[in-house]
Design an enzyme around this catalytic site. Structure first.
Site, PDB file in Angstrom:
ATOM      1  N   GLN A  96       1.171  -0.106  -4.792  1.00 55.74           N
ATOM      2  CA  GLN A  96      -0.161   0.490  -4.977  1.00 55.74           C
ATOM      3  C   GLN A  96      -0.107   1.992  -4.734  1.00 55.74           C
ATOM      4  O   GLN A  96       0.541   2.450  -3.798  1.00 55.74           O
ATOM      5  CB  GLN A  96      -1.157  -0.167  -4.010  1.00 55.74           C
ATOM      6  CG  GLN A  96      -2.562   0.421  -4.045  1.00 55.74           C
ATOM      7  CD  GLN A  96      -2.817   1.412  -2.927  1.00 55.74           C
ATOM      8  OE1 GLN A  96      -2.353   1.211  -1.806  1.00 55.74           O
ATOM      9  NE2 GLN A  96      -3.519   2.499  -3.217  1.00 55.74           N
TER      10      GLN A  96
ATOM     11  N   THR B 244      -5.368   2.434  -7.113  1.00 56.91           N
ATOM     12  CA  THR B 244      -6.647   2.243  -6.413  1.00 56.91           C
ATOM     13  C   THR B 244      -7.393   3.572  -6.425  1.00 56.91           C
ATOM     14  O   THR B 244      -6.900   4.564  -5.893  1.00 56.91           O
ATOM     15  CB  THR B 244      -6.409   1.799  -4.950  1.00 56.91           C
ATOM     16  OG1 THR B 244      -5.635   0.601  -4.954  1.00 56.91           O
ATOM     17  CG2 THR B 244      -7.726   1.550  -4.224  1.00 56.91           C
TER      18      THR B 244
ATOM     19  N   LYS C 136      -7.658  -0.865  -9.614  1.00 56.08           N
ATOM     20  CA  LYS C 136      -8.394  -1.587  -8.565  1.00 56.08           C
ATOM     21  C   LYS C 136      -9.607  -0.766  -8.143  1.00 56.08           C
ATOM     22  O   LYS C 136      -9.487   0.444  -7.930  1.00 56.08           O
ATOM     23  CB  LYS C 136      -7.448  -1.805  -7.373  1.00 56.08           C
ATOM     24  CG  LYS C 136      -8.075  -2.425  -6.151  1.00 56.08           C
ATOM     25  CD  LYS C 136      -6.986  -2.840  -5.158  1.00 56.08           C
ATOM     26  CE  LYS C 136      -7.552  -3.356  -3.857  1.00 56.08           C
ATOM     27  NZ  LYS C 136      -7.923  -2.296  -2.926  1.00 56.08           N
TER      28      LYS C 136
ATOM     29  N   TYR D  71      -2.569   5.650  -4.664  1.00 54.85           N
ATOM     30  CA  TYR D  71      -3.831   6.375  -4.776  1.00 54.85           C
ATOM     31  C   TYR D  71      -3.583   7.575  -5.685  1.00 54.85           C
ATOM     32  O   TYR D  71      -2.436   7.905  -6.009  1.00 54.85           O
ATOM     33  CB  TYR D  71      -4.293   6.859  -3.397  1.00 54.85           C
ATOM     34  CG  TYR D  71      -4.782   5.766  -2.481  1.00 54.85           C
ATOM     35  CD1 TYR D  71      -5.904   5.015  -2.811  1.00 54.85           C
ATOM     36  CD2 TYR D  71      -4.149   5.493  -1.271  1.00 54.85           C
ATOM     37  CE1 TYR D  71      -6.375   4.024  -1.966  1.00 54.85           C
ATOM     38  CE2 TYR D  71      -4.614   4.504  -0.422  1.00 54.85           C
ATOM     39  CZ  TYR D  71      -5.723   3.772  -0.778  1.00 54.85           C
ATOM     40  OH  TYR D  71      -6.187   2.800   0.059  1.00 54.85           O
TER      41      TYR D  71
ATOM     42  N   ARG E 163      -8.403  -8.641   4.685  1.00 49.79           N
ATOM     43  CA  ARG E 163      -8.511  -8.905   6.124  1.00 49.79           C
ATOM     44  C   ARG E 163      -8.003 -10.295   6.500  1.00 49.79           C
ATOM     45  O   ARG E 163      -7.461 -10.482   7.587  1.00 49.79           O
ATOM     46  CB  ARG E 163      -9.961  -8.738   6.583  1.00 49.79           C
ATOM     47  CG  ARG E 163     -10.424  -7.282   6.538  1.00 49.79           C
ATOM     48  CD  ARG E 163     -11.872  -7.167   6.952  1.00 49.79           C
ATOM     49  NE  ARG E 163     -12.377  -5.821   6.802  1.00 49.79           N
ATOM     50  CZ  ARG E 163     -12.845  -5.321   5.652  1.00 49.79           C
ATOM     51  NH1 ARG E 163     -12.848  -6.027   4.545  1.00 49.79           N
ATOM     52  NH2 ARG E 163     -13.303  -4.077   5.617  1.00 49.79           N
TER      53      ARG E 163
ATOM     54  N   ASP F 100     -11.574  -8.868  -5.398  1.00 49.48           N
ATOM     55  CA  ASP F 100     -11.290  -8.953  -3.967  1.00 49.48           C
ATOM     56  C   ASP F 100     -12.492  -8.491  -3.186  1.00 49.48           C
ATOM     57  O   ASP F 100     -13.308  -7.708  -3.675  1.00 49.48           O
ATOM     58  CB  ASP F 100     -10.041  -8.144  -3.594  1.00 49.48           C
ATOM     59  CG  ASP F 100     -10.200  -6.644  -3.778  1.00 49.48           C
ATOM     60  OD1 ASP F 100     -10.789  -5.986  -2.904  1.00 49.48           O
ATOM     61  OD2 ASP F 100      -9.719  -6.118  -4.805  1.00 49.48           O
ATOM     62  N   GLY F 101     -12.618  -9.024  -1.971  1.00 50.48           N
ATOM     63  CA  GLY F 101     -13.716  -8.654  -1.090  1.00 50.48           C
ATOM     64  C   GLY F 101     -14.417  -9.882  -0.546  1.00 50.48           C
ATOM     65  O   GLY F 101     -15.073 -10.603  -1.293  1.00 50.48           O
TER      66      GLY F 101
ATOM     67  N   HIS G 298     -13.293  -2.097  -2.227  1.00 51.19           N
ATOM     68  CA  HIS G 298     -12.375  -1.696  -1.156  1.00 51.19           C
ATOM     69  C   HIS G 298     -12.736  -2.418   0.156  1.00 51.19           C
ATOM     70  O   HIS G 298     -12.666  -1.853   1.244  1.00 51.19           O
ATOM     71  CB  HIS G 298     -12.417  -0.172  -0.962  1.00 51.19           C
ATOM     72  CG  HIS G 298     -11.072   0.435  -0.672  1.00 51.19           C
ATOM     73  ND1 HIS G 298     -10.433   1.315  -1.516  1.00 51.19           N
ATOM     74  CD2 HIS G 298     -10.240   0.303   0.382  1.00 51.19           C
ATOM     75  CE1 HIS G 298      -9.292   1.702  -0.987  1.00 51.19           C
ATOM     76  NE2 HIS G 298      -9.145   1.089   0.168  1.00 51.19           N
TER      77      HIS G 298
ATOM     78  N   SER H 232       0.811  -1.222   0.000  1.00 50.89           N
ATOM     79  CA  SER H 232       0.000   0.000   0.000  1.00 50.89           C
ATOM     80  C   SER H 232       0.848   1.277   0.000  1.00 50.89           C
ATOM     81  O   SER H 232       1.919   1.326   0.594  1.00 50.89           O
ATOM     82  CB  SER H 232      -0.884   0.005   1.253  1.00 50.89           C
ATOM     83  OG  SER H 232      -1.423   1.270   1.474  1.00 50.89           O
TER      84      SER H 232
HETATM   85  C1  FMN Z   1      -7.616  -2.200   7.105  1.00 51.22           C
HETATM   86  C2  FMN Z   1      -7.650  -2.088   5.630  1.00 51.22           C
HETATM   87  C3  FMN Z   1      -6.793  -1.217   4.963  1.00 51.22           C
HETATM   88  C4  FMN Z   1      -6.816  -1.130   3.562  1.00 51.22           C
HETATM   89  N1  FMN Z   1      -5.928  -0.297   2.936  1.00 51.22           N
HETATM   90  C5  FMN Z   1      -5.869  -0.290   1.596  1.00 51.22           C
HETATM   91  C6  FMN Z   1      -4.878   0.474   0.919  1.00 51.22           C
HETATM   92  O1  FMN Z   1      -4.064   1.139   1.532  1.00 51.22           O
HETATM   93  N2  FMN Z   1      -4.865   0.423  -0.436  1.00 51.22           N
HETATM   94  C7  FMN Z   1      -5.745  -0.315  -1.159  1.00 51.22           C
HETATM   95  O2  FMN Z   1      -5.694  -0.329  -2.390  1.00 51.22           O
HETATM   96  N3  FMN Z   1      -6.695  -1.046  -0.543  1.00 51.22           N
HETATM   97  C8  FMN Z   1      -6.771  -1.059   0.805  1.00 51.22           C
HETATM   98  N4  FMN Z   1      -7.693  -1.839   1.427  1.00 51.22           N
HETATM   99  C9  FMN Z   1      -8.586  -2.695   0.624  1.00 51.22           C
HETATM  100  C10 FMN Z   1      -7.947  -4.039   0.332  1.00 51.22           C
HETATM  101  O3  FMN Z   1      -6.870  -3.941  -0.550  1.00 51.22           O
HETATM  102  C11 FMN Z   1      -8.965  -5.007  -0.288  1.00 51.22           C
HETATM  103  O4  FMN Z   1      -9.592  -4.377  -1.375  1.00 51.22           O
HETATM  104  C12 FMN Z   1     -10.015  -5.471   0.720  1.00 51.22           C
HETATM  105  O5  FMN Z   1      -9.468  -5.618   1.996  1.00 51.22           O
HETATM  106  C13 FMN Z   1     -10.606  -6.787   0.249  1.00 51.22           C
HETATM  107  O6  FMN Z   1     -11.609  -7.219   1.094  1.00 51.22           O
HETATM  108  P1  FMN Z   1     -11.365  -8.290   2.268  1.00 51.22           P
HETATM  109  O7  FMN Z   1     -10.696  -7.548   3.371  1.00 51.22           O
HETATM  110  O8  FMN Z   1     -12.751  -8.718   2.609  1.00 51.22           O
HETATM  111  O9  FMN Z   1     -10.495  -9.392   1.704  1.00 51.22           O
HETATM  112  C14 FMN Z   1      -7.718  -1.922   2.824  1.00 51.22           C
HETATM  113  C15 FMN Z   1      -8.579  -2.806   3.493  1.00 51.22           C
HETATM  114  C16 FMN Z   1      -8.548  -2.888   4.868  1.00 51.22           C
HETATM  115  C17 FMN Z   1      -9.468  -3.864   5.551  1.00 51.22           C
END
Ligand code: FMN
Length: 407
Positions: free
Chosen positions: A134, A162, A265, A136, A344, A320-321, A289, A114
């Protein structure tokens, strides 16, 4: 030597067990920051719940003795269709992203790092050469180019842009307090939550580091220290949001700087997937996200198939998700994903058992994929199609498709 029969086995058998351990082990604000989610939590809940609506029809004999799950995404061979999604909050463990990167490399998959990571891109690439950086859409164009140059010089093998973030404030279960800096005043304020979690604290004490909540990869040119999390967030919030021309510009800059693949993303709609192809991207992740963007967005597994049908023959489509087990991965691949990204799941694994816990999560994914392929009588993930799974009527949501049209 006497063995303590009550000592907990650090290995865990499912992501749910890792989550329960993370909840027990982490100070409440840290666990809350990992759980995240926005507004009423409709999307974060649907991301997981939707996987439960999909089913299997296993065969009783004729199973395949050899099963394979290796594939290739973002120009890299990976040993299983699961890669590490970038996440910004890794004050979960002193090793942070470096530990995650080592675990990813040891299991033959890609590490997503990230923009808001707590470790530098140089240290992470040293731990896992197959790292995707990654970004932003934050800062002006010169700043973005400088960050791309730094990531390329560090040796990353691709870029993830992202763009799905709507700066929503507030969630119904309350947001954790995140200090601006971890100084004495913050330490005193957080002490009641932290003191009840001695094993978490001990890991940091042993390592000699306290989480400093800065973003080293956003450091200005020539500076070593990055901005604080809030400083970085402020820059992001005050940057004019990107247009599709900006996406094409960013892709073009990355192409010139590095020539390695570029992923967008956060795509949820078929029309956006087509625009992504027009902008020249090599891959997209169908993502909301992790339920942290616009609440009310359907689960990504519901919107995946129409997108994969529309553009899956031109670019890599990932999703993802809500992925918590190997059978979820199989469902996503059946609906058209080349691979999934997990968030997560590995954060909980890391909270439960550091780098080994992240490897444990990847092993759970691998054995779950293998077991689902065995049950389905298939010898490879490449044989999966929507017919391999049970999809209820009305499950699929085709977003961004004009009424009356199908994909
Ligand atoms: C605590 C946390 C921080 C995250 N930070 C970023 C980030 O910095 N950059 C990004 O592209 N996605 C971020 N995400 C999204 C994740 O890359 C991903 O899309 C998401 O966690 C997928 O869902 P899942 O947690 O159910 O697997 C974050 C997600 C969480 C839970």
């Amino acid at each position: 030597m006497k063995l303590n029969p009550w000592k907990q086995n650090p290995w865990f058998e499912s992501v749910a067990v890792a989550q329960a351990r993370a909840k027990k082990r982490l100070p409440q604000p840290v666990y809350g920051a990992l759980l995240a989610g926005s507004e009423r939590g409709q999307t974060i809940a649907d991301n997981e719940a939707a996987f439960r609506e999909l089913g299997f029809a296993p065969v009783v004999a004729g199973h395949q003795a050899e099963r394979s799950m290796a594939t290739r995404v973002m120009g890299q061979d990976i040993s299983l269709p699961v890669i590490i999604s970038p996440t910004g909050v890794q004050a979960v463990d002193p090793e942070g992203e470096v530990g995650v990167a080592r675990a990813a490399a040891s299991r033959g998959t890609l590490m997503g790092l990230s923009n808001f990571a707590s470790k530098s891109v140089e240290d992470v690439v040293a731990a896992a050469p197959n790292t995707l950086f990654q970004m932003y859409w934050t800062g002006d164009r010169d700043v973005m180019i400088q960050r791309m140059l730094r990531a390329h010089a560090a040796g990353v093998v691709g870029l993830i842009a992202t763009l799905d973030w709507s700066f929503s404030m507030g969630r119904d279960w309350g947001s954790p307090e995140i200090p601006e800096k971890v100084d004495l005043a913050a330490a005193i304020k957080l002490a009641p939550a932290v003191i009840t979690k001695p094993s978490w604290l001990w890991r940091f004490v042993k390592s000699g580091h306290i989480p400093d909540l800065t973003a080293p990869n956003l450091a200005a040119a020539g500076e070593k220290t990055g901005p604080t999390f809030f400083g970085a967030y402020y820059e992001w919030m005050t940057t004019t949001p990107p247009t599709w021309e900006d996406v094409a510009w960013m892709r073009e800059q990355w192409q010139q700087i590095s020539g390695t693949p570029f992923m967008l993303k956060g795509v949820c709609r078929v029309d956006d997937a087509r625009r992504s192809v027009d902008a020249g991207v090599d891959a997209i992740s169908v993502s909301n996200h992790g339920g942290n963007n616009l609440d009310g967005t359907p689960a990504t597994i519901r919107v995946l198939n129409p997108i994969a049908n529309a553009v899956g023959d031109q670019i890599d489509v990932l999703m993802d998700g809500g992925v918590r087990r190997g059978s979820d991965v199989v469902k996503a691949v059946a609906l058209g994903a080349k691979a999934v990204m997990i968030g997560r799941a590995y954060l909980w694994g890391m909270a439960a058992n550091g780098e080994i816990g992240v490897g444990n999560v990847l092993d759970i994914m691998r054995s779950g994929i293998d077991s689902a392929l065995l049950g389905l009588g298939l010898s490879s993930i490449h044989e999966l199609s929507p017919d391999s799974i049970l999809v209820p009527d009305d499950f699929i949501r085709a977003l961004g498709v004009p009424a009356g049209q199908t994909v």
